[in-house]
Design a protein around this motif. Structure first.
Motif, PDB file in Angstrom:
ATOM      1  N   UNK A 419       0.792  -1.143   0.024  1.00  0.00           N
ATOM      2  CA  UNK A 419      -0.192  -0.084   0.047  1.00  0.00           C
ATOM      3  C   UNK A 419       0.896   1.267   0.221  1.00  0.00           C
ATOM      4  N   UNK A 420       2.073   1.185   0.670  1.00  0.00           N
ATOM      5  CA  UNK A 420       2.927   2.576   0.819  1.00  0.00           C
ATOM      6  C   UNK A 420       3.558   2.542  -0.635  1.00  0.00           C
ATOM      7  N   UNK A 636      -6.064  13.860  -0.146  1.00  0.00           N
ATOM      8  CA  UNK A 636      -5.048  14.763  -1.047  1.00  0.00           C
ATOM      9  C   UNK A 636      -3.725  14.114  -0.758  1.00  0.00           C
ATOM     10  N   UNK A 637      -2.796  14.075  -1.679  1.00  0.00           N
ATOM     11  CA  UNK A 637      -1.328  13.729  -1.537  1.00  0.00           C
ATOM     12  C   UNK A 637      -0.536  14.865  -1.789  1.00  0.00           C
ATOM     13  N   UNK A 646       4.184  12.580   1.399  1.00  0.00           N
ATOM     14  CA  UNK A 646       3.663  12.309   2.664  1.00  0.00           C
ATOM     15  C   UNK A 646       2.634  11.249   3.376  1.00  0.00           C
ATOM     16  N   UNK A 647       1.803  11.263   2.466  1.00  0.00           N
ATOM     17  CA  UNK A 647       0.759  10.179   2.847  1.00  0.00           C
ATOM     18  C   UNK A 647       1.266   8.703   2.433  1.00  0.00           C
ATOM     19  N   UNK A 648       1.222   7.597   3.291  1.00  0.00           N
ATOM     20  CA  UNK A 648       1.662   6.416   2.843  1.00  0.00           C
ATOM     21  C   UNK A 648       1.046   5.184   3.044  1.00  0.00           C
ATOM     22  N   UNK A 652      -3.177   8.243   6.726  1.00  0.00           N
ATOM     23  CA  UNK A 652      -3.137   9.451   6.268  1.00  0.00           C
ATOM     24  C   UNK A 652      -3.775   9.899   4.964  1.00  0.00           C
ATOM     25  N   UNK A 653      -4.060   8.756   4.058  1.00  0.00           N
ATOM     26  CA  UNK A 653      -4.715   9.170   3.010  1.00  0.00           C
ATOM     27  C   UNK A 653      -6.286   8.691   3.071  1.00  0.00           C
TER      28      UNK A 653
END
Length: 713
Positions: A419-420, A636-637, A646-648, A652-653
């Motif tokens: 996923x990262x 948002x990414x 920043x979003x992994x 965070x997403x």
């Protein structure tokens, strides 16, 4: 994160892969039984009375397998329970998308491009069965009837299977006559999806399910910034992990091979890599946004103009000058990108849920160094895409091929993106900025509309550039904003800036319409209010197309839009045409405990031409609404210092949770027009409908998505 070089020849090549096809739905019925009637590339009727329909489009939940089965089964007059679906091999001459010129699906083209082709395929097979029965019984073909898989003439009856041997000896009709709509049995009616049972009981095969003898698993460590390359690798810590088998450099990073995916991913994380950042994209999102915003304040290359927008704005009684900001967005399908590659003879065998079958296989064969015509694609179901599986440079497939080749094809190699990797690996909806200046005159009529869009092109420097960019204009970027905004605006101008940068961008569900519909429908709402116009009647007066007016009228009626909303709530409306379909939506919104819009209900009216399968149409409208709403509210990414994403992961997403999905009511407008898109058109109206409701509720216009961004506080 750097992409493998383009291979235009493989994308447009027409060589066939000589392989069988998978039979994922009803395997017992789909087995090859002789004799068999093969009237064309799409229909197989066997002596055991089974009908196998060959689907040339990948099935990742949008419903084309059921769609093509519905059309052909209707033309055949087959019984629904005798029908199964198989996936086509990668073969352009037989299975190319008639819109693209090569195999693939996207742009909601599945039913649009194959409607006539599937009807003729079914009609030809039916005609051959009818002629075989007529010859056997010594009657005129006009005396034959077909219903639910049974061919009849008076008291004489025969199943399809009983007629197969005779029918197979007949010439294939060159101009079969398809049904008229009054004779449809399945089209426009409820039929169960062909893959529902398999996906419910777990028998449906996805690439994630594939296990081959001796298979090893690979994970890729990619650079922290787009465009960076490997300078030096210390792999001792990775190799020390039990189960790690090997470590190899590949063009996009470093591959770690192990006995299972989790161990491979742990190994990749343990690598110590010194990256060469000389050609990396190191700007932050904020820096890019500032550059895009500056560009949007200049005219750009003119896409379209009517009248004199500047003069109209100069004499307008009231004006609005608004800049809209849209972030990078990931697709985040539940099944991340994955492939299984095995060396077989002179070629390779690839297991995948491929969206561009011939182009992707050709590119993979090029990286693997094997002949295209000696290789095979085993097509599987795919767990979502939203555009993600359709990269013009075929990046993920070629990365997997590079992993297999680097391992020396010593074993089958399964490559699964974490996923990262999925979220930080690029191929996002482009960051986009629009600036719109528009006004109304003393009577309240719109007086001038000047719009400029700035974004990176999805098409530029890819094999799709020749068809996607004409005269320096990227049509994907401004679709939905062009043609004078789908409204009758006398003085109108649209400009475009193609921005440069190292972040890989890609189609995202409904492509340019994701942002152009938001700009158009929120601005038109503000202008109508500024001019003292009714929000529905004002749109009706301006809309160019009667079908757009019809969905708008229907949804306003469904939602009782002219009546006051419940206390503490407001309703917003939007209408948009995309992929030849017309969709209008009303969203009922209140202020949630987090200060963001809480969407209670969405009413949706859609005109997508002939409704091949109403259940799928409703499901796609609901899915588009949920997908679009979640991203509009939360997603948002962002690139931080040094260009690092920043979003992994989903912590965070942020996506829409099931408890946040509003009640959705869908009305399908009856139509005699050809079928048009449904996979994407449900998405564009939802964000502006919510924004328009939010402005009514709070008095604050939304200029930046997502709603959760601090600018909307």
């Amino acid at each position: 994160m750097n992409a493998v070089p383009n291979r235009r020849a493989f994308l447009t090549g027409s060589a066939a892969l000589t392989i069988g096809f998978t039979l994922p739905v009803k395997e017992a019925r789909a087995r090859s039984v002789r004799p068999v009637l093969l009237p064309n590339a799409f229909v197989r009727i066997h002596a055991d009375n089974s009908v196998v329909i060959i689907a040339k489009h990948v099935e990742f939940g949008q419903g084309p397998a059921t769609g093509v089965a519905t059309i052909i089964a209707d033309e055949l007059d087959a019984a629904w329970d005798q029908v199964s679906v198989a996936f086509a091999p990668a073969n352009d001459p037989l299975y190319k998308n008639l819109t693209f010129g090569t195999m693939g699906v996207g742009g909601s083209t599945a039913m649009r491009e194959s409607w006539d082709q599937m009807r003729m395929a079914g009609a030809a097979a039916r005609a051959m069965l009818v002629e075989a029965a007529a010859k056997r019984w010594g009657v005129e073909a006009s005396a034959i009837t077909v219903s639910q898989g049974v061919v009849s003439a008076g008291k004489r009856k025969a199943s399809f299977g009983e007629l197969v041997e005779d029918a197979a000896k007949l010439p294939v009709p060159q101009k079969p006559v398809p049904k008229t709509p009054d004779r449809y049995v399945y089209i426009g009616k409820h039929v169960s999806k062909v893959d529902s049972k398999a996906k419910t009981d777990g028998s449906a095969v996805f690439t994630q399910d594939v296990r081959l003898p001796g298979m090893v698993h690979a994970a890729v460590r990619r650079p922290p910034a787009f465009g960076a390359t490997v300078k030096k690798v210390e792999d001792g810590a990775a190799r020390a992990i039990p189960g790690v088998l090997d470590v190899k450099p590949i063009p996009s990073g470093v591959a770690v091979y192990a006995r299972d995916t989790w161990t491979a991913q742990r190994g990749a994380a343990a690598l110590e890599v010194d990256w060469d950042m000389a050609k990396a994209e190191t700007r932050s999102s904020d820096q890019m946004l500032a550059e895009y915003s500056a560009a949007a304040r200049t005219p750009g290359r003119q896409v379209e103009a009517a009248g004199d927008a500047a003069a109209a704005l100069a004499r307008a009684a009231k004006t609005i000058d608004a800049t809209y900001y849209f972030p990078f967005l990931a697709h985040a399908p539940m099944e991340t990108m994955d492939y299984v590659i095995e060396k077989k003879g002179e070629g390779i065998s690839v297991h995948a849920g491929s969206q561009f079958q011939v182009g992707e296989m050709g590119a993979m064969c090029g990286v693997a160094g094997v002949p295209f015509d000696k290789s095979a694609l085993v097509q599987h179901f795919a767990g979502g895409s939203f555009g993600r599986r359709a990269t013009p440079v075929m990046f993920d497939g070629t990365e997997a091929a590079a992993c297999a080749r680097a391992y020396g094809f010593a074993a089958p190699v399964k490559v699964v993106a974490s996923r990262e990797n999925d979220l930080t690996g690029g191929f996002y909806r482009p960051m986009t900025v629009h600036r719109v200046r528009a006004g109304v005159d003393a009577s309240g009529a719109i007086s001038g509309w000047d719009q400029v869009c700035a974004a990176k092109s999805i098409m530029k420097d890819t094999p799709f550039e020749p068809m996607g960019i004409r005269d320096g204009i990227d049509g994907n970027m401004i679709e939905g904003a062009n043609d004078a905004n789908q409204y009758k605006i006398g003085d109108f101008r649209l400009g475009q800036h193609l921005m440069k940068g190292g972040v890989p961008v890609l189609w995202w569900r409904s492509v340019g319409h994701t942002h152009t519909a938001f700009v158009k429908e929120t601005m038109i709402d503000e202008l109508l209010e500024l001019g003292g116009k009714d929000l529905v009647a004002g749109r009706m007066e301006l809309l160019k197309h009667d079908r757009a007016k019809a969905v708008l009228a229907r949804v306003a009626e469904m939602a009782a839009f002219g009546k006051p909303a419940k206390k503490g709530r407001a309703k917003g409306i939007a209408v948009h045409e995309s992929f030849d379909s017309f969709v209008a939506q009303v969203a009922e919104v209140s202020k949630g405990p987090d200060g963001l819009p809480k969407v209670h209900k969405v009413w949706c009216a859609v005109d997508c031409g002939i409704a091949v399968n109403p259940d799928i149409i409703r499901a796609q409208m609901e899915g588009g609404i949920g997908y679009g709403l979640g991203h509009a509210l939360y997603a948002e990414l962002t690139l931080g210092e040094g260009g690092v994403v920043q979003q992994t992961n989903f912590d965070s997403y942020r996506s829409l949770r099931i408890s946040e999905m509003p009640d959705v009511e869908v009305a399908i407008i009856p139509s005699t027009e050809r079928p048009s898109g449904v996979g994407e058109p449900g998405l564009p109206p939802i964000a502006p409908a919510v924004a328009n409701a939010w402005r009514k509720l709070t008095g604050k216009a939304v200029r930046r998505l997502p709603f959760a961004h601090g600018d909307n506080a």
